[in-house]
Enzyme design. Structure first.
Site, short mmCIF file in Angstrom:
data_model
loop_
_atom_site.label_atom_id
_atom_site.label_comp_id
_atom_site.label_asym_id
_atom_site.label_seq_id
_atom_site.Cartn_x
_atom_site.Cartn_y
_atom_site.Cartn_z
N LYS A 16 0.77 -1.46 0.26
CA LYS A 16 0.13 -0.24 0.09
C LYS A 16 0.29 1.24 0.05
O LYS A 16 0.66 2.41 -0.79
CB LYS A 16 -0.69 -0.05 0.87
CG LYS A 16 -2.00 -1.31 0.81
CD LYS A 16 -2.57 -1.45 2.67
CE LYS A 16 -1.89 -1.55 4.05
NZ LYS A 16 -1.54 -2.61 3.64
N HIS A 41 4.34 0.84 6.23
CA HIS A 41 4.37 1.35 4.97
C HIS A 41 5.49 1.60 4.72
O HIS A 41 6.50 2.36 4.69
CB HIS A 41 3.16 2.00 4.84
CG HIS A 41 1.95 1.74 5.08
ND1 HIS A 41 1.13 2.42 5.39
CD2 HIS A 41 2.01 0.50 5.53
CE1 HIS A 41 0.13 2.13 5.83
NE2 HIS A 41 -0.10 0.25 5.90
N GLN A 224 -3.09 -1.64 7.40
CA GLN A 224 -3.30 -3.43 7.76
C GLN A 224 -4.36 -3.79 5.81
O GLN A 224 -4.09 -3.26 4.78
CB GLN A 224 -4.20 -3.59 8.77
CG GLN A 224 -3.85 -3.30 10.10
CD GLN A 224 -3.60 -1.79 9.95
OE1 GLN A 224 -4.79 -1.52 10.29
NE2 GLN A 224 -2.39 -1.96 10.33
#
Ligand code: GDP
Ligand code: IMO
Ligand code: MG
Length: 423
Positions: A16, A41, A224
């Site tokens: 992501k 991330h 998540q």
């Protein structure tokens, strides 16, 4: 209005951060709306690696405003360290590019201690949390006993409230056999960290409403993944927030009618960290990827469990999030494979299932039905456009998008910003 939400369509770590960084080129604002520093991330820009935990990945782009919304849980000590760490790497973090909700709940030292003590007490039945205190923080939020970022503005009041919460938490920690938390030390450490974050606090709901009115482009950075969602995930092996698209609205105060698109990010295979069901798990694939130095957690360093692409789950992710467009990452991870398997449905007794069953015992009984694809056995890391990808690779990517039920729009062939193909 072109505000979009990006969610993970599997069990987290779908890439992501990398995709947000890519999409941020066109966005004005990046918002985190749930989760806490359980997230990790990774973004690689010009060979430099950044791992973001609480700060939106948009911070790496000049001129992008980053917002941490009310739905995020904030460990002020961890956030202060993250801000300092970014500044040391030459990233500017000021009130001009970071705004933090004054209504976000605080992860306090006893939440971490409780998270760890509860996991230890569960023994073999543990969830395999990140140990960051996420579950206990959201529990306090739901029980209406939490402290919020706004409480940091009045140090005396904060200390009084912390002391009272610690009395309860220490009693519970005693029962669990965990280490208790010393008030004086926790209070001093927390208030010192608070000094770094207080200047960023404000009413993010009103700020975002103004931004929407001014037609600014907002990107919501999910943390998540769909199957770690407290409602739609493989409960109880989940995190404690709504990681799905709806969570972006409740976690930011931006209403659903101001969102025009949902992006789903997924790996070309599947990974999961922590305990819980994983029907397509495959140790050989795991050993292979770990051997390449891949698939170690960005937050805890744990080796991620690995398996084949599971369209039963991504299909469910597509309906629960309303995924319009897909970004597939880590395509290059499969570059040397001779044959690649994709799970298209499950066999449960005599039934064929298109979607995962809610009941975990039933899920444990499910047998994946696989389709096999020829591997492309060519390096894809230097591909820069769709036509550069081997035909077999394109066929595979289109197949997983079709099985998921959304449009393939981005393909990632490496961790770098430039290793991204717009389809
Ligand atoms: P996130 O939590 O969803 O942001 O993902 P993580 O950062 O935890 O894990 C994704 C990992 O895959 C990171 O190490 C990224 O640098 C890496 N990554 C993302 N996309 C690609 C890709 O297309 N190829 C390769 N080789 N690595 C990628
Ligand atoms: P990003 O945003 C992968 C997992 C943990 C555990 C479960 C509960 O980087 O994708 P928690 O600490 O939240 O109570 O742990 O959720 N988990 C993640 N797995 N990526 C994450 O975040 C995760 N955040 C939590 O491993 O199984
Ligand atoms: Mg991650």
């Amino acid at each position: 209005m072109a505000n979009s939400i990006l969610v993970g369509a599997q069990w987290g770590d779908e890439g992501k951060g990398k995709i947000i960084d890519f999409l941020t080129e066109k966005a004005d604002i990046v918002v985190r709306s749930q989760g806490g520093n359980n997230a990790g991330h990774t973004v690689i820009v010009e060979g430099k690696k950044y791992v973001l935990h609480l700060i939106p990945s948009g911070i790496l782009r000049k001129g992008t405003m980053c917002v941490i919304g009310n739905g995020v849980v904030i460990d002020a000590v961890s956030l202060a360290e993250e801000i300092t760490g970014l500044r040391k790497k030459g990233i500017r973090v000021t009130k001009d590019n970071l705004l933090i909700s004054d209504a976000a709940h605080l992860t306090l030292p006893h939440h971490r201690a409780l998270d760890r003590a509860k996991e230890t007490a569960k023994g073999a039945g543990k969830i395999g949390t990140t140990g960051r205190g996420i579950g206990p923080t959201y529990s306090d939020k739901a029980a209406r006993t939490g402290l919020r970022t706004g409480d940091l503005m009045d140090a005396r009041r904060f200390s009084e409230r912390l002391k009272s919460r610690l009395t309860d938490a220490n009693a519970q920690l005693g029962l669990l056999g965990g280490e208790t938390v010393d008030f004086k030390q926790a209070n001093a450490q927390y208030l010192a960290a608070a000094k770094t974050i207080i200047p960023f606090l404000g009413n993010t709901v009103v700020w975002l409403a103004d931004a929407v009115r001014e037609n600014k482009e907002i990107l919501f950075e999910g943390a998540q993944g769909t199957f770690l969602d407290i409602d739609f995930g493989t409960y109880p092996y989940v995190t404690s927030s709504n990681t799905t698209a709806g969570g972006a609205c409740t976690g930011s105060g931006v209403p659903p009618n101001r969102i025009s698109k949902v992006w789903g990010t997924m790996k070309a295979y599947t990974t999961r960290v922590g305990e819980g069901p994983f029907p397509t798990e495959n140790d050989e694939l795991g050993d292979f990827l770990h051997g390449l130095g891949r698939e170690f957690g960005a937050t805890t360093g744990r080796a991620r469990r690995c398996g084949w692409f599971d369209a039963v789950f991504t299909r469910y992710a597509a309906i629960v999030n309303g995924i319009d467009d897909i970004a597939v990452t880590n395509t290059d991870g499969l570059d040397t494979m001779a044959t690649i398997k994709v799970c298209t449905a499950y066999k449960l007794g005599r039934k064929t299932l298109e979607y995962p069953p809610t009941d975990l015992d039933a899920l444990a009984e499910c047998k994946p039905i696989y389709e096999e694809y020829d591997g492309w056995q060519k390096d894809t890391t230097s591909a820069r456009k769709w036509g550069d990808l081997p035909v077999k690779c394109r066929k595979y990517l289109q197949a997983i998008a079709r099985l998921t039920g959304a449009k393939l729009s981005i393909v990632s062939v490496g961790p770098g910003r430039e290793q991204t193909i717009v389809v």
